[in-house]
Design a protein around this motif. Sequence first.
Motif, PDB file in Angstrom:
ATOM      1  N   ILE A  18     123.917-117.728   4.787  1.00 24.93           N
ATOM      2  CA  ILE A  18     123.768-116.643   5.819  1.00 24.93           C
ATOM      3  C   ILE A  18     125.280-116.314   6.147  1.00 24.93           C
ATOM      4  CG2 ILE A  18     123.590-116.530   8.416  1.00 24.93           C
ATOM      5  CD1 ILE A  18     121.840-118.900   8.494  1.00 24.93           C
ATOM      6  N   ALA A  20     127.463-114.925   8.109  1.00 28.40           N
ATOM      7  CA  ALA A  20     127.750-114.619   9.647  1.00 28.40           C
ATOM      8  C   ALA A  20     128.764-113.382   9.947  1.00 28.40           C
ATOM      9  CB  ALA A  20     128.110-115.957  10.231  1.00 28.40           C
ATOM     10  N   SER A  40     122.831-110.544  20.525  1.00 31.96           N
ATOM     11  CA  SER A  40     122.737-111.951  19.847  1.00 31.96           C
ATOM     12  C   SER A  40     122.491-112.335  18.297  1.00 31.96           C
ATOM     13  CB  SER A  40     121.502-112.651  20.585  1.00 31.96           C
ATOM     14  OG  SER A  40     121.442-114.261  20.175  1.00 31.96           O
ATOM     15  N   GLY A  41     123.234-113.053  17.792  1.00 33.90           N
ATOM     16  CA  GLY A  41     123.295-113.214  16.317  1.00 33.90           C
ATOM     17  C   GLY A  41     124.159-112.102  15.590  1.00 33.90           C
ATOM     18  N   GLY A  43     127.296-112.273  15.233  1.00 31.86           N
ATOM     19  CA  GLY A  43     128.410-112.798  14.332  1.00 31.86           C
ATOM     20  C   GLY A  43     129.718-112.932  15.258  1.00 31.86           C
ATOM     21  N   THR A  46     131.067-116.675  15.833  1.00 34.24           N
ATOM     22  CA  THR A  46     131.611-117.071  14.504  1.00 34.24           C
ATOM     23  C   THR A  46     133.034-116.527  14.405  1.00 34.24           C
ATOM     24  OG1 THR A  46     129.424-117.257  13.593  1.00 34.24           O
ATOM     25  CG2 THR A  46     131.432-117.391  11.891  1.00 34.24           C
ATOM     26  N   HIS A 199     127.805-109.876  25.281  1.00 29.57           N
ATOM     27  CA  HIS A 199     126.613-108.934  25.042  1.00 29.57           C
ATOM     28  C   HIS A 199     126.403-107.935  26.114  1.00 29.57           C
ATOM     29  CE1 HIS A 199     124.705-112.089  27.133  1.00 29.57           C
ATOM     30  NE2 HIS A 199     123.898-111.081  27.512  1.00 29.57           N
ATOM     31  N   ASN A 216     125.029-107.539  12.744  1.00 27.33           N
ATOM     32  CA  ASN A 216     124.764-108.070  11.576  1.00 27.33           C
ATOM     33  C   ASN A 216     126.044-108.521  10.585  1.00 27.33           C
ATOM     34  OD1 ASN A 216     121.905-107.580  11.327  1.00 27.33           O
ATOM     35  ND2 ASN A 216     122.048-105.529  10.725  1.00 27.33           N
TER      36      ASN A 216
END
Length: 352
Positions: A18, A20, A40-41, A43, A46, A199, A216
Amino acid sequence: MIILKNLHKTYESKANKIEAVKDVTLNINKGEIYGIIGFSGAGKSTLVRCINFLEKPTNGQVVIDGKDLSTLSNKELREERKKIGMIFQHFNLMKSRTVFENIAYPLKGSSYSKEEIKNKVKDLLKLVELEDKADSYPSQLSGGQKQRVGIARALANDPKVLLCDEATSALDPQTTKSILKLLKEVNKKFGITIVIITHEMQVVKEICTRAAVMENGKVVEEGSIFKIFSEPKEKVTKNFIDSTSSLSNIYDLIENKSSVVDIKENEKILKLKYLENSTTEPIISIVSREFNVDTNIIFGNIEIIQESPLGGLVVIIRGEEAKINNVISYLQENNVEVEVIKDGRLSAKITA
Ligand SMILES: Nc1ncnc2c1ncn2[C@@H]1O[C@H](COP(=O)(O)OP(=O)(O)O)[C@@H](O)[C@H]1O
Ligand SMILES: [Mg+2]
């Protein structure tokens, strides 16, 4: 102050890989409040963990105050990390310790005497307005109070940077406001550089001066808050902004053939958007008076950001065709973007 250069973070397991964070390059200035927005997701977490090397980047550089973190020894890194405070969505307080002990915890092993620690914690409690909660346990506090303890603890080591990962996402809007106000105070009072991961577009709008939008693992858009809100380039940014504005409701009304948008032949529905440097003049009343047209506001969503109006209006404008065209030119000359959503003449022709 904080320089991220071609930062990559890849998580690899036997099954998959992945990426991130992908090739992120950002400069965050000393003393600014910088936002990192994304769904959400995307990155964000991270990335923020890479800033203090809680997560070691796979590639790229993190330079804080001229120090490249990858070149430091473990001991130097521990020292450097002390200057980077962090707060979290779920506060991460120690349940079996009192508020006082939670805030004092980062000072363990420091050169401060017991008395000095006591005074320091007292000052911090005062700053976050929890002087009467020193002996309470986290379970006895509200969400907002817990985050105040989180902030006090993050400030214990006099950091130069404060990283906030979704720090208000578990809080109601009113409590969010009070926490943001406190962060602003902290920024002003101590000149701490603050990085806000969220977010929630509203949070960024309220407190940040600049922001980056992530999708992404990549930064897809970056700039001043005003620029991002008034002239978003990327679809993901537009989606974020729509989530905080009522103006796009006009499309639903049209789709559902609401009587509100059932206009006459000499009327048009216009969506007006204030761009950077648009006027603070009372444009709607000027237009009505000078061009001899009638305007009826259906939606309005305007606020002042960095001393300029941001947002827009949806109006029904009634008058002679030529006059309406003059109005549109006048608005455009004043840095107001105009979109004709519906033209009464055209719809009359279609139905005729
Ligand atoms: N420790 C980890 N191991 C493997 N994958 C991870 C780890 N942490 C995050 N990820 C993955 O990295 C991507 C980005 O996650 P994250 O940084 O938490 O995003 P955000 O904070 O924007 O929601 C996601 O696909 C997530 O599943
Ligand atoms: Mg996250």
